[in-house]
Structure formats: structure tokens, C-alpha cells
Design a protein around this motif. Structure first.
Motif, PDB file in Angstrom:
ATOM      1  N   ALA A 241      40.321  29.253  73.174  1.00  0.00           N
ATOM      2  CA  ALA A 241      39.649  28.406  74.158  1.00  0.00           C
ATOM      3  C   ALA A 241      38.631  27.491  73.492  1.00  0.00           C
ATOM      4  O   ALA A 241      38.516  26.306  73.826  1.00  0.00           O
ATOM      5  CB  ALA A 241      38.971  29.275  75.219  1.00  0.00           C
ATOM      6  N   GLU A 242      37.887  28.033  72.528  1.00  0.00           N
ATOM      7  CA  GLU A 242      36.875  27.224  71.847  1.00  0.00           C
ATOM      8  C   GLU A 242      37.539  26.165  70.967  1.00  0.00           C
ATOM      9  O   GLU A 242      37.025  25.047  70.826  1.00  0.00           O
ATOM     10  CB  GLU A 242      35.974  28.134  71.013  1.00  0.00           C
ATOM     11  N   ALA A 243      38.703  26.491  70.377  1.00  0.00           N
ATOM     12  CA  ALA A 243      39.433  25.505  69.577  1.00  0.00           C
ATOM     13  C   ALA A 243      39.855  24.319  70.439  1.00  0.00           C
ATOM     14  O   ALA A 243      39.775  23.163  70.020  1.00  0.00           O
ATOM     15  CB  ALA A 243      40.657  26.148  68.927  1.00  0.00           C
ATOM     16  N   LEU A 244      40.304  24.600  71.679  1.00  0.00           N
ATOM     17  CA  LEU A 244      40.707  23.534  72.592  1.00  0.00           C
ATOM     18  C   LEU A 244      39.533  22.644  72.981  1.00  0.00           C
ATOM     19  O   LEU A 244      39.716  21.469  73.305  1.00  0.00           O
ATOM     20  CB  LEU A 244      41.339  24.126  73.854  1.00  0.00           C
ATOM     21  N   ALA A 245      38.327  23.208  72.969  1.00  0.00           N
ATOM     22  CA  ALA A 245      37.155  22.422  73.316  1.00  0.00           C
ATOM     23  C   ALA A 245      36.833  21.386  72.247  1.00  0.00           C
ATOM     24  O   ALA A 245      36.242  20.342  72.531  1.00  0.00           O
ATOM     25  CB  ALA A 245      35.943  23.342  73.525  1.00  0.00           C
TER      26      ALA A 245
END
Length: 253
Positions: A241-245
Motif C-alpha cells: 500500500a505504501e509503495a502505491l502511494a
């Protein structure tokens, strides 16, 4: 509806994507062990419950629940959509793993990030250059050739392999839908809040099908494998999820 735009800090997104890949690469072995003692629905329910509790505790300590008020009503439908798609992925992958080997399932599930990459281009208007398109084509051809070869030489009967492969590939499709819905939620929520909402809804939806009593009395090996599955859910999907951010969906895929 405004679409989510990544921060562009690929220096953060890249190592987070690699971290996710490492966690997912080791997960099939642990799942295969646990489903020897625990049914699929109970294992998946336990993963969602544990992840919900861990993230809820984190948010309670940091006072992070206020950000849910920022989510527009028009985006609330994305939460149950993402939850249902993630459940479909978890169930499909775990059932498919019961039909085939961990190595086969783990390689075939790589169709999921490939589909997400294409979805990022279609939905979010991201761009690939010629070299990147060549990479996508190479992965797609490689997966197809691998599946064909394994169907002939797999350690399980061919019919069983084909059933397992079809289930795993179906779970890859629904995962790509989940990932794109999650990316759009990041337009209004942080990665942790996004995952907390998805985990909580998923846990509630699966509660009628779970048998928590199966989780007691596991020997040390199956208990250790279960513990890794629970931790893996938070660590892998949190990093994802943080990578997608910070990075485009097509690049993370």
C-alpha cells in the motif's frame, strides 16, 4: 472523480515493492503447512482479524482514526469492493495452492501484478516506454510458456494442475481489481487507514464461515507457520500500500 497520483518518490516505492515481493514469495510454503490443519476460510479469516487488530491498536495509539472523516461518501463504495476482491484473491490463491505446488502457484500468481500494471495504464493514465512494454510482453510470454511446460511435467496430475492453475489465475484477476481500488482510496486516506478499512470489512464478511476452534491445539510447526501468515499479511500488504502511494501502479506491478 479525481484519480490518485503517486508522490513520484520511486526511491521509497521501489524498496517497498521489493519488500512486498519477498514476503509474498515465502508465503505459499507457510500457507501449505497451515491448511494441513486449518480450513481455508478459517485461515483467511484469522489473517484478516489479526491484521485488523494490529492496525487498530496502532491507530489508537497514534490517534489516526480522524482521517476517515476525510473520505468522501462517493468513495465509500471502493472499500467493500476492495475487500470483496481481496477475499476472492485470498480464497482463490489458497484453494489453488491446495491443487498444485507452492512453486507453481507462486509463479502463476505473478499474472496479478502484470494485470495491475496494465490496469494502471488504462485507469490512471500511466505511461510505458517501448522498453517497458517489451518487459511486459516478456513476462506474459514467460508465464504462458511456464504454465504449458508445468502442465506436462508437474508433480501433480495434469487435470489437477490445470484446475489449480485456473483458480490461481482467476485470483490474480480479482487481485488486480483490488489493487486498483486500493490505489484510488489512497487519494483520500493514508496507506495504513486504507488497509485497516479493507481488513476490517473482510474479517466481518468472513466471520460466518470461520471455525476459530481449529486454531487451538496446533503443534509448534503449524503454529509457527500460522504466526508467519498473520505477520505476513500486515507486513506485505502494508509495504504494498505504501509503495502505491509513492510509485505508479504500473511500476509497482
Amino acid at each position: 472523480m479525481a484519480l490518485h497520483q503517486a508522490s513520484g518518490r520511486w526511491q521509497i516505492g521501489l524498496p517497498l515493492a521489493i519488500t512486498t515481493a519477498v514476503f509474498w514469495a515465502t508465503l505459499p510454503i507457510a500457507i501449505r503447512l497451515v491448511i494441513e490443519r486449518v480450513d481455508v476460510w478459517t485461515l483467511i479469516w484469522a489473517r484478516f482479524v489479526a491484521a485488523t487488530l494490529m492496525l487498530a491498536l496502532w491507530f489508537a495509539l497514534r490517534g489516526g482514526f480522524g482521517q476517515f472523516r476525510k473520505l468522501p461518501r462517493t468513495s465509500f463504495w471502493l472499500m467493500p469492493l476492495a475487500a470483496v476482491m481481496l477475499i476472492g484473491n485470498f480464497v482463490g490463491y489458497t484453494v489453488g495452492l491446495d491443487y498444485t505446488t507452492p512453486a507453481n502457484a507462486q509463479l502463476l500468481i505473478q499474472a496479478a501484478p502484470l494485470l495491475m500494471a496494465i490496469g494502471g495504464i488504462v485507469v490512471f493514465g500511466e505511461r510505458f516506454n517501448a522498453l517497458q512494454w517489451a518487459g511486459v510482453a516478456a513476462v506474459a510470454v514467460g508465464l504462458g510458456l511456464f504454465a504449458l511446460d508445468q502442465s506436462r511435467h508437474a508433480s501433480v496430475p495434469q487435470r489437477q494442475y490445470l484446475i489449480g492453475a485456473a483458480i490461481v489465475l482467476a485470483s490474480a484477476v480479482v487481485w488486480a481489481v483490488y489493487a486498483l481500488a486500493q490505489k484510488q482510496l489512497l487519494h483520500h486516506l493514508g496507506s495504513g487507514a486504507t488497509m485497516l478499512s479493507i481488513y476490517a470489512i473482510s474479517a466481518l464478511l468472513l466471520t460466518p464461515f470461520a471455525h476459530p476452534s481449529q486454531l487451538s491445539g496446533l503443534d509448534w510447526l503449524h503454529g509457527l507457520a500460522l504466526g508467519y501468515c498473520l505477520i505476513n499479511t500486515v507486513a506485505a500488504y502494508g509495504a504494498f500500500a505504501e509503495a502505491l502511494a509513492h510509485w505508479e501502479a504500473s511500476r509497482v506491478g
